[in-house]
Every structure is written in structure tokens, then in C-alpha cells.
Write an enzyme that holds these catalytic residues in place. Structure first.
Site, PDB file in Angstrom:
ATOM      1  CE  LYS A 165      -0.811  -0.698   4.991  1.00 24.16           C
ATOM      2  NZ  LYS A 165      -1.859  -0.904   6.007  1.00 24.16           N
ATOM      3  NE  ARG A 215     -10.306   3.520  12.653  1.00 24.61           N
ATOM      4  CZ  ARG A 215     -10.473   4.352  11.618  1.00 24.61           C
ATOM      5  NH1 ARG A 215     -11.327   5.350  11.692  1.00 24.61           N
ATOM      6  NH2 ARG A 215      -9.764   4.175  10.506  1.00 24.61           N
ATOM      7  NE  ARG A 238      -9.738  -2.820  -1.560  1.00 24.28           N
ATOM      8  CZ  ARG A 238     -10.089  -1.986  -2.525  1.00 24.28           C
ATOM      9  NH1 ARG A 238      -9.438  -0.840  -2.646  1.00 24.28           N
ATOM     10  NH2 ARG A 238     -11.061  -2.272  -3.355  1.00 24.28           N
ATOM     11  CG  ASP A 278      -7.579   1.262  10.995  1.00 28.01           C
ATOM     12  OD1 ASP A 278      -8.521   1.676  11.700  1.00 28.01           O
ATOM     13  OD2 ASP A 278      -7.338   1.689   9.856  1.00 28.01           O
ATOM     14  CD  GLU A 286      -3.939   2.275   7.370  1.00 29.67           C
ATOM     15  OE1 GLU A 286      -4.633   3.304   7.554  1.00 29.67           O
ATOM     16  OE2 GLU A 286      -3.880   1.694   6.273  1.00 29.67           O
TER      17      GLU A 286
END
Length: 320
Positions: A165, A215, A238, A278, A286
Site C-alpha cells: 500500500k 476501528r 479490504r 486499526d 494503522e
């Protein structure tokens, strides 16, 4: 000094007319501030200027309503010195480009002149949402950041199943799942690195993505006890909602909470007051600091006022 007798909020965000109010966290903040009697102002990053050593904003005085199709009203367009506001929220979505960085320099000047900026402008620059995970290696999957094709290929060959990514995207854009046997490995690497000219991230693929990309919100150092599991649609890897994933609110697990609580002090130290971690399985993939979302979904599902937690702390800070 603040405008008038009440507190005032300048919300810097993407165009307010095009947001989805059922999911937009920035809109949730506006609703909460209005409920508390704050004056609301709105602008976009390009509406900031530096004039006579002061940061000013061409901004609209607005009111908001939790009503689809009639969610905001512009009252007046005004020029205001940004340091006059009680607080400024910088909530523009990536891409994280040079214009974004220039905006953070202006907001850092405004903060030094007396306003509170959420999140801290310097930390918005320093804490890249992909790379910042490197500060917490004990919680991250095996990772390589490089522009070198040979290094990336070797990493893929060793891990066999990898996510590639860019470092500046959002919403699942330009994320590739590749296996060592994939005939497109070279062209994917060339595309992401612009033929070896820019860094890209490779991470070990985490099979637990089928259970959702969680999240986790950390607000003023407090880990919110609920998460939104973003579960990939069939045939996808994803979980991002923007990439077609479905959001399932659920209580946080003890393991997730323990990891988030170990990261939270560093976030507070850096002035990162509203952050979205995340997690896939037991790994942090992340750390979202620019415009984390999912607050509205959790507030609608559970009896919790996440925006209220943030504004309680902000009001205490600006009144002390």
C-alpha cells in the site's frame, strides 16, 4: 481570546455540503458543539491565509441539524483571526500532500498564538498514519517500507502473502494483496513506488481480516469500549467502508483494549486527542490521526456520547 461570550469552534474539513451525516464524525462534533452553545464556523484548508504575521480564515458562521438534505445553514461569511477561536478542528481527509503540510504550519502558528488545535498540527505532520505504527513494533505485523524493488520482492518471497500500500492514501485506495507467485508483482511494485522513486509499505497479510478490520477510537487518552468491525465484502481483502466493507459495531475485546491502552499515553504526549487505531487480529496496522471516522456508528448503536467525552476535556482545557 474567544469570540463573544461563548466558546467557538472552527471546523476545517472537506466540503460540508457533500458529507454523509449518518457517518461523518466531523458533523457529529459540530452537533455536539452546537448542543453546548458553541458558535460554529466552517472552512476548507485553502481558506486559510497568513497576513501581517497572523493566520486568518475566510470562514462561514453555520448552524447544523441532524436532518438529511438540510443538515447545515450558512449564516455569514466572515474573515476571522484563527487564534480568536476557542478551538480549531483540522479534519480534512487525505491525501496528505504538500498543501496539507502547509496548512499544518499555519495552524501551528495559530496554536502558538492561543487557540487549541485538534489534533496537534505538528503531530499531524509527524505521525504518518501508516508509518507511525513503527513506534509500536511489538503490536505490528512484519513490515517493510522501501522504494527498492528487490527488497520488496524479497520480503514478498519470504512472507509469501503480503499487503502492499502507499503511505499517503485512505479508504483502502491502491491497496494490493499479492502472493509470491503473482505474475503482477513487478508491475504492482513499480506502480506503488513510481519506478523506485517513492516509498511504499509491505505488510504480512493477516488472515483474521475475514473477521473484520477493527476501528478502535482513543479519545483524550481514553479507549472507547466499543469498536466498529469493518468486514470485507465477498471476494475482497479490504475492510474499509469506502471499499465496500460493512461496519458491525461490537464491544472491544480485552486484548484490543490492553494494546490500545499501551499506545494511548504516547498519543496524549503528542497532542493527538482523537485517534482511530486499526487492528486486524492482534496487530495494529494503522494509526489514523487526520480524520478518523466511525464515531457516529458507535454512538448510534450504543448508549455513549463519544463527542461529549472529547468536548468535556476540551472545555476543561480552554477554561483552565
Amino acid at each position: 481570546m474567544t469570540i463573544g461570550m461563548s466558546h467557538s469552534l472552527l471546523m476545517i474539513m472537506d466540503p460540508i455540503e457533500s458529507i454523509n451525516i449518518k457517518k461523518d464524525t466531523s458533523f457529529g462534533f459540530l452537533l455536539e458543539a452546537q448542543r453546548r452553545g458553541w458558535q460554529l464556523f466552517y472552512c476548507q484548508p485553502q481558506d486559510l491565509s497568513l497576513e501581517n504575521n497572523q493566520v486568518v480564515a475566510e470562514c462561514s458562521n453555520i448552524s447544523v441539524a441532524n436532518e438529511v438534505g438540510a443538515h447545515y445553514q450558512v449564516n455569514d461569511l466572515e474573515t476571522r483571526t484563527v487564534s480568536e477561536f476557542s478551538t480549531v478542528f483540522m479534519r480534512k481527509d487525505p491525501p496528505f500532500d504538500m498543501d496539507y503540510i502547509y496548512s499544518t504550519y499555519l495552524l501551528e502558528l495559530a496554536q502558538e498564538a492561543g487557540t487549541l488545535v485538534v489534533n496537534h498540527p505538528r503531530s499531524l505532520r509527524d505521525c504518518n498514519e501508516k508509518l507511525f505504527t513503527a513506534w509500536f513494533p511489538q503490536f505490528t505485523p512484519k513490515t517493510l517500507v522501501s522504494a527498492n524493488k528487490d527488497k520488496l520482492k524479497a520480503f514478498i518471497a519470504k512472507q509469501q502473502d503480503v499487503i502492499l500500500k502507499p503511505l499517503d492514501g485512505m479508504g483502502g485506495a491502491s491497496i494490493f494483496k499479492v502472493k509470491a507467485s503473482d505474475p503482477n508483482v513487478s508491475v504492482i511494485i513499480e506502480t506503488l513506488t513510481a519506478h523506485g522513486q517513492q516509498l511504499a509499505m509491505a505488510q504480512q497479510f493477516i488472515p483474521e481480516i475475514v473477521y473484520g478490520d477493527k476501528r478502535i477510537l482513543v479519545v483524550i487518552g481514553q479507549v472507547i469500549p466499543y469498536t466498529l468491525a469493518r468486514i470485507p465484502s465477498k471476494g475482497e481483502t479490504r475492510g474499509n467502508l469506502a471499499a465496500g466493507g460493512s461496519g458491525v459495531p461490537m464491544p472491544i475485546t480485552e486484548a484490543e483494549k490492553a494494546i490500545a491502552e499501551q499506545i494511548a499515553p504516547e498519543l496524549m504526549k503528542r497532542g493527538l486527542y482523537f485517534v482511530g487505531l486499526d487492528m486486524i487480529g492482534e496487530y495494529v496496522t494503522e494509526i489514523n490521526v487526520t480524520s478518523p471516522t466511525c464515531m457516529r456508528e458507535l454512538e448510534n448503536e450504543f448508549e455513549i456520547n463519544i463527542a461529549g467525552i472529547l468536548f468535556d476535556a476540551i472545555e476543561q482545557k480552554i477554561s483552565s
